[in-house]
Design a protein around this motif. Structure first.
Motif, short mmCIF file in Angstrom:
data_model
loop_
_atom_site.label_atom_id
_atom_site.label_comp_id
_atom_site.label_asym_id
_atom_site.label_seq_id
_atom_site.Cartn_x
_atom_site.Cartn_y
_atom_site.Cartn_z
N GLN A 153 0.80 -1.18 0.00
CA GLN A 153 0.02 -0.07 -0.03
C GLN A 153 0.90 1.23 0.04
O GLN A 153 0.38 2.39 -0.58
N SER A 154 1.96 1.17 0.56
CA SER A 154 2.90 2.42 0.68
C SER A 154 3.28 2.43 -0.64
O SER A 154 3.63 3.77 -1.39
N ALA A 156 1.77 1.52 -3.45
CA ALA A 156 0.58 2.15 -4.30
C ALA A 156 0.50 3.58 -3.93
O ALA A 156 0.28 4.28 -4.78
N GLY A 157 0.81 4.13 -2.73
CA GLY A 157 0.57 5.50 -2.43
C GLY A 157 1.52 6.21 -3.34
O GLY A 157 1.12 7.21 -3.43
N GLN A 158 2.58 5.60 -3.32
CA GLN A 158 3.66 6.52 -4.07
C GLN A 158 3.37 6.88 -5.60
O GLN A 158 3.28 7.68 -6.05
N ILE A 160 -0.08 6.40 -6.87
CA ILE A 160 -1.16 7.26 -6.93
C ILE A 160 -0.87 8.80 -6.62
O ILE A 160 -1.29 9.77 -7.44
N GLY A 161 -0.02 8.88 -5.93
CA GLY A 161 0.44 10.50 -5.50
C GLY A 161 1.09 11.13 -6.77
O GLY A 161 1.11 12.19 -7.17
N GLN B 158 4.35 10.66 -2.86
CA GLN B 158 4.57 9.55 -1.81
C GLN B 158 3.52 9.95 -0.42
O GLN B 158 2.73 9.10 -0.27
N ILE B 160 1.15 12.51 -0.26
CA ILE B 160 -0.26 12.52 -0.80
C ILE B 160 -0.82 11.20 -0.84
O ILE B 160 -1.98 11.18 -0.51
N GLY B 161 -0.39 10.19 -1.47
CA GLY B 161 -0.75 9.08 -2.04
C GLY B 161 -1.12 8.30 -0.56
O GLY B 161 -2.17 7.43 -0.34
N VAL B 162 -0.17 8.30 0.48
CA VAL B 162 -0.51 7.80 1.53
C VAL B 162 -1.59 8.35 2.48
O VAL B 162 -2.29 7.44 2.85
N LEU B 164 -4.18 9.78 1.26
CA LEU B 164 -5.44 9.21 0.39
C LEU B 164 -5.85 7.77 0.65
O LEU B 164 -6.90 7.59 1.38
#
Lengths: 199, 199
Positions: A153-154, A156-158, A160-161, B158, B160-162, B164
């Motif tokens: 998820q980290s 994925a967060g990277q 997505i951001g 990184q 911002i995505g986390v 979200l």
């Protein structure tokens, strides 16, 4: 009841396209009403007035129905094997490259952004996305790479951001650096998350 | 013309609160109409019917007016020195810790999310955010840490995505892992971006 199948007059059997569309319409209704976990294949079939075997025939499983019904532009069942085919030490860059390839195509990017938008403004959409990404996307990716979910998820967060800054806010310079430069820059961060093996 | 200052009858001078509010109202109007770069302090003062010196007096500079007008919950001018006070090799974890501290407070998180939401659905809001984060946020952070802008933006992506996934989609387990675990997990990725010194 969407009626797309049953509303035809007697004596004419609905064609496969109509049946498929009827299933998708029921699925959209039920996923919106009950969420991803709450909507069963059986209920979707019943709502569409078709045999559950037909739903299996067209879409394989619930994940397949969801992806088709939500027009989810990426099928994790197809994408994941492509990524996992890379050598372990190149997983990070392969993931970044694969995602950039999808996002750089406005047609494929639009539905992902639409989904993110509704998840940000609508609690029901957020719940649906939450359940789906948990069970279909993250759990599977984590199991395939044998890394803890929070690492997946980290990563994925990277991704997505960066997508938000590059394609939505379009802030420079990240909006226009060449894809390969981003692969070099971000790939090792993703790799780092995947190198932590599960405890 | 917002009129909040001038609409009072003659013989009564507007108090500082009214003047401040009139300036903010003009600023919101002009930023929305002309964007961050297009709205000048002089024009904001004119629209509010006050002397430009008063705008400086209340808000320091255009960035200060913007932060107050948009109710931007984080003042980069105050936040950055706090982060930069950390030893260079602990910048990554300090950034993650500082951001988690802000986001974990629902009252401070709400306006950040509101801004992201409108940037995702409204091109004018996106443009305003783009200009502001470019000139006020990223450029300053990049200069302070002497790293290329695209690195600062990858780090921001990184974070911002986390945010979200943790606070909006609220997907598990990242939604409920303790903050210090996230600091340990994500800090080194942020550090990596900041360790690349500018060419």
């Amino acid at each position: 009841m969407t009626g797309a199948v049953r509303s035809r007059g007697p004596g004419r059997r609905p064609g496969p396209t109509e049946t498929r569309e009827a299933i998708l319409a029921s699925a959209r209704e039920l996923f919106a009403e009950k969420g991803y976990d709450g909507a069963s294949l059986r209920a979707i079939a019943r709502e569409a007035g078709v045999d559950p075997a037909l739903v299996h025939h067209f879409f394989g499983n619930k994940e397949g129905v969801f992806i088709a019904a939500m027009r989810f532009p990426v099928d994790p069942g197809r994408l994941l094997p492509v990524i996992m085919a890379a050598p372990r030490e190149r997983l990070g860059e392969t993931m970044v490259r694969t995602f950039l390839e999808i996002w750089s195509d406005a047609d494929r990017r639009a539905p992902i952004l639409a989904m993110l938008r509704s998840a940000m403004t609508n609690e029901r959409a957020a719940a649906m996305m939450r359940e789906f990404v948990s069970s279909a996307l993250f759990a599977r990716a984590g199991a395939a790479a044998d890394v803890p979910l929070v690492n997946v998820q980290s990563a994925a967060g990277q991704l997505i951001g960066v997508m938000l800054l590059r394609y939505v806010i379009r802030v420079e310079p990240i909006a226009s650096v060449p894809e390969e430069e981003l692969v070099t820059l971000i790939g090792p961060s993703i790799q780092r998350y995947l190198d932590h093996s599960a405890p």
